[in-house]
Design an enzyme around this catalytic site. Sequence first.
Site: not given
Lengths: 600, 167
Positions: A192, A276, A318
């Site tokens: 992230e 991801n 995700d």
Amino acid sequence: MRKLPLLTSGIALCVATMASANDDLMTQMDDPKQWAIQTGDYANQRYSELDQINADNVGDLQVAWTFSTGVLRGHEGSPLVIGDTMYVHTPFPNIVYALDLADEGKIKWKYEPRQDPEVIPVMCCDTVNRGVAYADGKIFLHQADTKVVALNADTGAVEWEAVNGDPSKGETNTATVLPVKDKIIVGISGGEFGVQGHVTAYDMKTGEQVWRAYSVGPDDQILFDPEKTTALGEPVGADSSLKSWEGDQWKIGGGTTWGWYSADMEENLFYYGSGNPSTWNPAQRPGDNKWSMTIFARDIDTGEAKWVYQMTPHDEWDYDGVNEMILTDQEIDGEARKLLTHFDRNGLGYTMDRVSGELLVAEKFDPVVNWTTGVDMDPESDTYGRPAVVAQYSTEQNGEDVNSTGICPAALGTKDQQPSAYSPKTEMFYVPTNHVCMDYEPFRVAYTAGQPYVGATLAMYPAPDSHGGMGNFIAWDNINGEIKWSIPEKFSVWSGALATAGDIVFYGTLEGHLKAVHAETGEELYRFKTPSGIIGNVMTYERDGKQYVGILSGVGGWAGIGLAAGLTNPNDGLGAVGGYAALSDYTALGGQLTVFALPN
Amino acid sequence: MTPLRSLIATALAAGLASAAAAQDAGDNIAVAYEEDGRYFTADDIPTYNVAEDGTVDWLTFSGFRRYHSECHVCHGPDGEGSTYAPALKKSAVEMDYYDFYSVVVNGRENGNSVMPHFGDNRNVMCYLDDIYVYLKARGMDAVPRGRPAKKEAKADAIQEDENDCMG
């Protein structure tokens, strides 16, 4: 048949040259009285031969002793037991305790690293840690700030330290490490934050870096041989990753490696999955984004990839591919096969040949999974091995600034890192799952080093038109791709399972229960409510002729954050607000080990 | 400190003393006036506006989106709080606007409980008023949990500000 003798002698040779360090760990792992590695064994089966506690008597289980870790955060992973010592770890600040089991759990030594608290805010979703590893008389801790530390198992003294990443760029760690042969193999978190994911091997004796393999990037960074590395039986060719990205996006392309690792010593391979691609806004990264969302088989000594399989090309939801790879030897149609079974966040349970990387089974392990109609299993097809995406649930096709609703599973997946167990007795997998769906709206984001790089708004809610709960605990047949039984749970099951020769399976619940169920039927045989919600993994060991079962309590992680206040379904319209269970009505922060045994 | 962050920090420090005093006295919620699709209290503090039919102002809607992208991974869905970080729907009502801003820009450390600094993060700073008014609306129960069903159109001025800020 001709080849076989040759092959075995090859193995014998390679075993002989293996560092003695590993022999030590292999011996410890083979002894069911110990719990020598987080994953139970290299195969990640989380199965114990101990059967003193069994289906007939588990109902009598009692608390034998407890230990407070002194930290009130999400407690993932489990303790280890090596000889007379139990090693207990905590979330940030990543304390390690060595408890003397011969002296009522007295603290033999305690190690508390000094870490910059600046690392805390770059850890997405709580400061969990999935535990320490043991080998060669050392305890290996991979701290939040990515420092890998080798501690003397007897004294806690630091033997070496290595720095694996840079938290100021969002590189952090939550995972355990894989001690294998003369190496420690470690991953990285930060998907992230636009981290370029990698796995790295360090020398077990010295902490010197041996090799590093990125998940995305040029062939020399990802350690691919264009001719030898295969995907579904075909060589991947040159620049297989670069070709699947636009421009330089791969440099902040994610594919982090924070899950569980397994190893097959015969094949000299280790297995893991990548996370991801970043950002969560698929429009900002056209292409398949290889090799994010991929199962990797790499050579233990060189890191070179033998085969890969990308489960979710060009992720739009995700669905990190980091969950454990469970290695089993089973028969299919009368033929002995070396298999790898993986329950992905994307809701598909995969069975593969772990030697060749052939895809054998890809089926939904929760019937509500709707983003795909299934994987193309026809080797002749252009889209062989690809999941067919349902347009309605495609956040890419619906576009930026459009809210795609009713996607199952949610971003946390039908299953996250919480590891499954496998019983060779039943040939079933026991899988802790989430039963949560979502709305997902991607939008454009800017990249700043060390800052979150997300680019989507999510709303999550229990799977509609189901039992209303947010989880199931299931038994899975990996050969036929079928659910054998399913236990509905109020909350996501975020605890790692344990299967034993006593025909029982243990798991924890977010409310805080340790539960034991019958391995054949799923019938509940025992439950006990521990002081806090469970996101740790159940382990077992034996001492002085007595079998013990241990579990860490301490609610937190993604689950604690998302479910504390309960969920609401925005699509139910007004009035349904607060209609779902809130975790905060059941449990509060904690940090405790509870150890169970049968009465004397 | 990056230029963006120090810029905001200085601007804040300058405005802080006088405005904070004024705010205590006044109403921190009620809309006094609207300007280019943004709503303000009598003390020029951004606030939300919810029409009788439930239509929310653009900032409140945008704040919902940005909150669930940047903040919910720690503070939980809908500003409700989590096992990890406090319920911001309460903070937005109870905290002074400038204090709220300052915590987000500079971060805050309380032992092992750490709020990150977002001062140099455009994905947050360009939308912080949005997040603030959304959370205030949540704290006052002016909007229910979940995605606001109806919203005002995005004013051109808001679009221009966004373009300038995101660069």
